[in-house]
Motif scaffolding. Structure first.
Motif: not given
Length: 182
Positions: A20-24
Motif C-alpha cells: 500500500v502506497t499513498r501520498p502524505y
C-alpha cells in the motif's frame, strides 16, 4: 462460500501480500533556485545563439548515507541548454545541446529491500538538430536528428557504482513535410 454466499477464509487459503502506497504531507521543506537565459542575434544575418541554465538547491535531497525514511523531492537537479541557429529566407537550422545533472528518480527499487533504496538518474546530455525549409507559405519540408551523440540514459542506486539500468534509444532521424491550410 457458505450457505449464505459469504466467502469465509480457511486454513488452506493462500497468503496475500499487500503493498500500500499513498501520498502524505511531510515536514516543511524549501527549494531555492534561479534561472538565467540569454539570446543574441548577430545583426540581421539570421545567425544567433541562445543559452539557459537552471540551478536548484534545497533541503529536499535524498541522504544516501541514511537508512531512515526520508521525504525527498524527486526530479530536482540543475539543467542547461545551448542553441545555435540560423533563420532567414524560409530556412531554419537549429543545433541544440541539452544537459541535465544527476537527480533522484524515486525511492524504492522493487528489489525487496526493506529500507526503500533510491534510484538516481546519471548526468545526461544530448545533441539535437533540425532543418526546416519553407517551400511556400503552406508547405515546409524538414529533417530532424535527435540524440546525435547516441547518449545512453543510466540509472544507479545509493552510489553511482550501483548500476541499475541503461536505456539506449540510439540516434533518431525524421524526414517529413508539413502542409498548413491558411
Amino acid at each position: 462460500g457458505n450457505a449464505n454466499g459469504v466467502i469465509e477464509p480457511t486454513a488452506n487459503d493462500p497468503l496475500i501480500t499487500w503493498l500500500v502506497t499513498r501520498p502524505y504531507n511531510s515536514d516543511d521543506k524549501s527549494v531555492d533556485g534561479f534561472e538565467v537565459a540569454v539570446q543574441h542575434l548577430f545583426g540581421s544575418s539570421g545567425f544567433g545563439v541562445g543559452a539557459n541554465a537552471t540551478f536548484v538547491d534545497g533541503d529536499v535531497k535524498f541522504d544516501v548515507n541514511s537508512l531512515e525514511v526520508q521525504s525527498p523531492l524527486n526530479g530536482l537537479g540543475d539543467s542547461a541548454n545551448f542553441q545555435a541557429f540560423y533563420e532567414n529566407n524560409g530556412l531554419s537550422v537549429k543545433v541544440t545541446y541539452a544537459w541535465r545533472d544527476a537527480y533522484l528518480i524515486g525511492v524504492g527499487q522493487s528489489q525487496g529491500s526493506s529500507d526503500a533504496p533510491p534510484q538516481f538518474a546519471k548526468t545526461f546530455g544530448q545533441w539535437d538538430m533540425s532543418i526546416n525549409y519553407d517551400i511556400n507559405d503552406n508547405l515546409t519540408v524538414f529533417i530532424e536528428g535527435i540524440n546525435l551523440n547516441n547518449e545512453t540514459e543510466q540509472g544507479y542506486g545509493r552510489y553511482e557504482e550501483q548500476f541499475l539500468f541503461a536505456r539506449q534509444y540510439g540516434t533518431r532521424y525524421a524526414l517529413g513535410v508539413r502542409y498548413s491550410f491558411k
